[in-house]
Structure formats: C-alpha cells, structure tokens
Write a protein that holds these residues in place. Structure first.
Motif, mmCIF file in Angstrom:
data_model
loop_
_atom_site.group_PDB
_atom_site.id
_atom_site.type_symbol
_atom_site.label_atom_id
_atom_site.label_comp_id
_atom_site.label_asym_id
_atom_site.label_seq_id
_atom_site.Cartn_x
_atom_site.Cartn_y
_atom_site.Cartn_z
ATOM 1 N N SER A 431 71.848 95.640 108.582
ATOM 2 C CA SER A 431 70.768 95.932 109.528
ATOM 3 C C SER A 431 69.930 94.676 109.702
ATOM 4 N N ASN A 433 67.599 94.522 112.060
ATOM 5 C CA ASN A 433 66.373 94.889 112.764
ATOM 6 C C ASN A 433 65.157 94.337 112.024
ATOM 7 N N ASP A 508 71.742 101.512 112.161
ATOM 8 C CA ASP A 508 70.564 101.435 113.017
ATOM 9 C C ASP A 508 69.346 102.014 112.310
ATOM 10 N N THR A 509 68.175 101.647 112.813
ATOM 11 C CA THR A 509 66.919 102.211 112.332
ATOM 12 C C THR A 509 66.516 103.395 113.209
ATOM 13 N N ASN A 513 64.881 102.424 117.343
ATOM 14 C CA ASN A 513 66.268 101.957 117.389
ATOM 15 C C ASN A 513 66.361 100.452 117.634
ATOM 16 N N ALA A 514 67.542 99.937 117.352
ATOM 17 C CA ALA A 514 67.879 98.579 117.770
ATOM 18 C C ALA A 514 68.034 98.548 119.288
ATOM 19 N N THR A 517 69.326 93.898 119.309
ATOM 20 C CA THR A 517 70.246 93.774 118.175
ATOM 21 C C THR A 517 71.495 94.619 118.384
ATOM 22 N N ALA A 518 71.332 95.816 118.953
ATOM 23 C CA ALA A 518 72.497 96.662 119.225
ATOM 24 C C ALA A 518 73.405 96.016 120.266
ATOM 25 N N ILE A 528 78.050 99.828 115.584
ATOM 26 C CA ILE A 528 76.741 100.219 115.069
ATOM 27 C C ILE A 528 76.654 101.737 115.056
ATOM 28 N N THR A 530 74.165 104.916 115.002
ATOM 29 C CA THR A 530 72.767 105.193 115.333
ATOM 30 C C THR A 530 72.445 106.666 115.184
ATOM 31 N N ALA A 541 69.918 102.699 121.259
ATOM 32 C CA ALA A 541 71.258 102.335 120.791
ATOM 33 C C ALA A 541 72.283 103.379 121.213
#
Length: 620
Positions: A431, A433, A508-509, A513-514, A517-518, A528, A530, A541
């Motif tokens: 990650s 993020n 993912d967070t 979300n990313a 970055t995604a 990824i 999510t 994402a």
C-alpha cells in the motif's frame, strides 16, 4: 509624480504636513489608512517612516508597529522585521509586536527564530501587553502559530502537543480542532478522535475538516456537512449579478473556451493525471486556458502542463475577486475546478460565478458545496444515483471512468526486490497510499491478513517516524513481527512506478480509496484489491477496476475484503492470472482510453455550455 491622482496628491499633502510636524498620530493613521485603501501600501509605509524619523513622542511605538504591519502586508518582510524590532526597543513587553515579528521571521525563512519569539510568549501563564489585550488570546496566538509552523515542518508530535495545550486552555477553537484531528491521522494515532481538555465529542466531529472526514467515514451525509460548514464559515456570500454577465463579453462566439482552475498544475497528483488531457483537447473545437496559482517547481512535469495550454493566467498574488473578473473577461464558457476544498483552494473565485458553467473535477472526490459550482464529472459507479441527495452538484455522467490518466508517463527500469529489502520468495502485499488514509479498522484487517498468509510481508509508504512507530506497535499487538512490515521511501515518479512490479497485490485503503495510486498500479500491471462504500471517495478504486475489466477485485465490506485478500495471498496463481490479464488488456481497456475520454468530455461540456451563449447574450 502624477499630481492628478488623488492618492498622489494626498501623499504630497501628508508629506508636507509631516515635514512641518503638523500631523498628530490620529491624522497619520487616518492618512495612511486611506492610502492603503487605495492600494498605495508603499506610500503608506513611506508616510509612517517619515513621521517616525521626525517625531520623538512616546507614541512613536504605535507608529512603528503600524509601519511594520503595512510593510508586512506589501511583502517587505525584512523592513517589517526592523520596524517591529524598533517598537520592541521602545517597549520590550509589547507582546503584539513580538507576535508579528515572529510572522515576519517566518516569511523570511528564519523559522527557528520565529518559534523562539512565540515560545517566549507561550510559556507565560498570563502574558501582559503594554497596550492591553486579553492575556489568554495572546498566549493562544503564540501556541497556535507554533503548532501551525511545526506541522508545516512535519514535526507532528511537537505540533500536536501544542494543539492539546491550546485546546486545554480554550476548547471552542474550531480551526485548532480541525488540525488536531488531521495531525493525528497523519501519525496513525488511533483512535483519531481522542478527548482533550473539555472538548466534547460533538465538537471533535463538527470541527473535522472535509479532507479528514473523507478518511474517517464513508457516510456521505457527514462529508456533505463538513463541506457545508467550511463554506458557511470561509466562503464569500456573493449574491449580486454573476461575474460572467457583469464583466464577460457581450457575446460568446467561436470555439468553446474551457478554463482549468488549480493550484496543483505541477508535480502533484492532479498535475500527473491531467497532462495528457490538456494535450489531447481538440483545438478545432475548444480553446484551453489555465488559471493557476501552482508553485513553480522547475520540473519537466510543470513545463509539460504549461505547454498543454493555449494560455496561462497566473493568479499568484491576485485577490479572488480580481481573479474571478479576469476569468470572466477571458470569456470562459466552462470553468473546471481541479481543487475543490483541498489544500490551497480558492473557492471564493467560483462563488463570484466567473463562467456560465462551473464544474468540479478530480481534485476533490466529494461534494464541495461551493456556491456557483453546479456540476461534477463522474461515472455511474463512483457516483450512483443514491449518492446524489448528498451532493450539491449535478453529475455529468461519462461512459468512461471519471478519472483521466496519462499514458505518456516515464517509467524507470524494473528494480530487483533486494533494492527495497523485499524477500525474494515472499508474497508482497503493498500500500503506497499516504499514511493519513490509513485507519485503525483497515490496518487491523491487514494484520489479520498477514497472520493468515504465511511468508507474506506488507510493503508500506512511511510518511513520518511517528506513523511508522505506531504501525509497528499495532502490528506487535497482533503478533506480527516487525520485519514483516517493510517501509518504502519516497522516490521520483519513474522509480515509484517501476517498483509496483515487485508487489503481488496492492491493498487499498478505506474509506479514502486510492485514486492516482490505483491508476498507477493498474497501468504497471499490478492488481489492487479495494473495498467500495457509500461515498464518492470510497468508490474511486472500484470505478477504476470496473473500467479496467476486473470487477471481482471490488469488495463491499471489510470482511469480504479481508477474505478475498487471504484467498489471493494463499493462491499466487490468481495473482499471475490478474497480472497476465492486465498485461494483455489493461492498457487497452476503457480505463486508459484517454483520447475517447477527452472526446466524450468535450461532447458533454459543449452540450451544456453552447446553449447558454444565447441565453446569456439575451440576459444582458
């Protein structure tokens, strides 16, 4: 000197009076105030300087203070420093002058000296100013500015301690509470809503900034309330005739004029995503202008972004009303706001309605509640219809993914795992993020995933030492050895992109979300996983994955997210399948069809803006 100018005549009269020593302090202050109101700050400063040089009364201290204030306002910070020091020579216990001296030192880059000036006031239980002033407010001014400066210097623990001290003295400080919540996010200090002094839980919640709320809850109603609170407190209440009708051309003709409004057209996520968008606009159909206050960072990315524009209007040092007037006078049909309420935003420009169509896009993946912004660019995944009651803008729905990207990005050669201390035979969860997006529930989920996937590691971006220490402590509570968390340094964009190839699965967070970055990891062929929620930002994402052709990597609860991550981690063949799919189809998917995205966007904006040309002409 042009003696026909009222301000010039006034300065000449005032100078004569000063030289003859006929002007007392109230007259001086009135004359200087008039000059400032006319935009003649330098003349007002000269007036104070002449008076101080020719008068030895005890009131010189007030004139010195005002002189410093005028000099600071026109950016002559070294001279302002000297003026405040002169005032302090006359009265060393002039607390207001010492506070302002700190601000000038900060402007001059002498930050430790600024902190020292404020610290000398903050340590006093009841600082007493020679001219009065509430001792508590004087102390709070010092504490809060120390905290602000230390936060900007990424000295988060010191900053948080000062915020706590300030809030213990006075709980009802919304701006301090806003920073207190977010600085705890930046350090992964969980729970984020930590009681302090007499601050109530409701005060913590209602003072949370929109940016912080995006990472704390996927409740779109709470996000809307955060945006509306900011707008109510900070954004100008303009109710007069829209600027595009007051100052715009009588008739708009020719190509559609699109203006992009941003302070992030540089080495920033927004600048990295949008460069190809600007380049691919069809100049037969549209004219593209930038109205920006972005930093001149000297990067190739900044130069490329500027080349992608037909015209660039720099708004650094231009007040919001004048900026809005310039946009209106440029005859912009559609003003696309790339900033929203993010750091450095200038929502007042939009409140004056300098363009007939004003659109929110990309910079803030949420409603902004900014008056005058009627539309938001979206797709039906990221903004389903059930979200619309919590959004002040109406959606411009695209068939493409709402998020544009850049297919021309530079990528460094693929590195070896050993370069980043990654085990060669481990399953690498990842990650990258920003750490303020990390939440307690998601991090706990990551630890449980590691616990169920033998020989796996978690590769994380580490923003600061406090965040790293807190994550390691949390991992230990789950029985996860410290060596299974591997921290990645920040690197240049080409190296950052290249190292995605070393990861097996990006986690993912949630709920933040990313976004960029995604897009980056999918472009580089790394899957990824999510979790999509109820808000725009918690579905970013998921939108990217859906348009890339990988909807099975979209989950809808943390339990499902955790189970899916474990399943993939225990079955590396699934990762190979995802990577093969992205290698063969990812870059040709709808997600990365940037020419098609640009054509569709132009079609939508033309359909909105062109009919308004006749209406606006008739309304004049």
């Amino acid at each position: 000197m042009d003696m026909s100018s009222p301000s010039a005549q006034q300065l000449a009269d005032a100078t004569t009076a000063t030289t003859a020593r006929r002007m007392d302090l109230p007259e001086l202050m009135a004359a200087a105030g008039q000059l400032q109101a006319q935009g003649q700050g330098a003349a007002a400063a000269a007036l104070y300087e002449q008076w101080i040089a020719s008068d030895q009364s005890p009131l010189r201290i007030v004139a010195c203070y005002n002189w410093g204030t005028v000099l600071g306002a026109i950016g002559r910070h070294a001279e302002a420093e000297a003026a405040y020091r002169q005032a302090l020579t006359l009265k060393s216990d002039f607390i207001q002058a010492r506070l302002n001296l700190g601000h000038q030192l900060e402007h001059l880059g002498r930050k430790e000296e600024a902190l020292a000036e404020w610290r000398g006031i903050a340590v006093q239980e009841r600082p007493t100013d020679v001219f009065g002033g509430d001792p508590l407010e004087l102390r709070l001014h010092a504490l809060n500015n120390m905290a602000r400066l230390l936060e900007s210097e990424r000295r988060y623990a010191e900053s948080e301690a000062l915020m706590r001290q300030s809030l213990e003295l006075k709980p009802d400080q919304s701006d301090v509470l806003q920073h207190y919540v977010h600085i705890r996010q930046k350090q992964c200090e969980w729970p984020v809503y930590q009681p302090v002094g007499q601050v109530t839980p409701n005060q913590l919640l209602t003072s949370t900034s929109l940016l912080a709320m995006l990472g704390l809850s996927d409740d779109p109603a709470l996000q809307l309330l955060s945006a509306q609170r900011f707008v109510a407190e900070k954004v100008v209440k303009y109710k007069d005739k829209p600027f595009h009708r007051r100052f715009g051309p009588a008739r708009r003709e020719g190509r559609l004029k699109i203006g992009y409004l941003s302070g992030d057209l540089c080495m920033h996520a927004v600048g990295l995503l949008t460069a190809e968008l600007f380049e691919l606009h069809d100049r037969r159909r549209v004219e593209v202008q930038a109205f920006c206050w972005s930093r001149e960072d000297g990067t190739a990315q900044r130069a490329r972004l500027l080349r992608g524009m037909d015209k660039v209007t720099r708004l650094v040092g231009v007040d919001d009303e004048s900026a809005a007037r310039a946009i209106a006078q440029a005859g912009i049909d559609v003003l696309v706001d790339l900033q929203g309420l993010t750091n450095g935003a200038r929502p007042n420009i939009l409140a004056y309605r300098p363009a007939p169509v004003q659109v929110s896009y990309l910079g803030l993946p949420a409603t902004s509640a900014i008056p005058g912004v009627d539309w938001i660019i979206a797709d039906r995944f990221v903004m389903p219809e059930e979200y619309l009651p919590y959004c002040t803008e109406r959606p411009i729905y695209l068939e493409h993914c709402y998020q544009v990207s850049d297919r021309q990005r530079e990528v460094a050669p693929r590195p070896e795992r050993s370069r980043y201390q990654l085990p060669e035979d481990a399953f690498v969860f990842c990650s990258f993020n920003n750490n303020h997006k990390f939440t307690e529930p998601v991090f706990d989920s990551w630890m449980r995933i590691l616990g169920q996937v033998p020989n796996s590691v978690l590769w994380l971006l580490s923003d600061n030492e406090w965040c790293r220490a807190n994550m390691l402590a949390r991992a230990a509570r789950h029985g996860i050895a410290a060596e299974r968390l591997i921290f990645a340094p920040r690197v240049a964009p080409p190296e950052y992109l290249a190292r995605f190839a070393l990861a097996d699965l990006v986690l993912d967070t949630f709920p933040f979300n990313a976004g960029t970055t995604a897009s980056d990891c999918l472009w580089m062929g790394t899957p990824i996983l999510t979790c999509s929620g109820r808000s725009h930002i918690s579905r970013m994402a998921g939108s990217l994955l859906t348009h890339a052709g990988l909807p099975d990597l979209v989950t809808h609860s943390l339990q499902e997210y955790e189970q899916r991550a474990v399943q993939i981690g225990q079955n590396p063949a699934r990762v190979a399948s995802y990577k093969r799919f992205l290698s063969e189809h990812g870059r040709t998917s709808l997600l990365f069809d940037i020419p098609g995205f640009v054509r569709e966007l132009e079609d939508k904006l033309e359909a909105l803006a062109l009919p308004l040309r006749e209406r606006d002409a008739a309304a004049r």
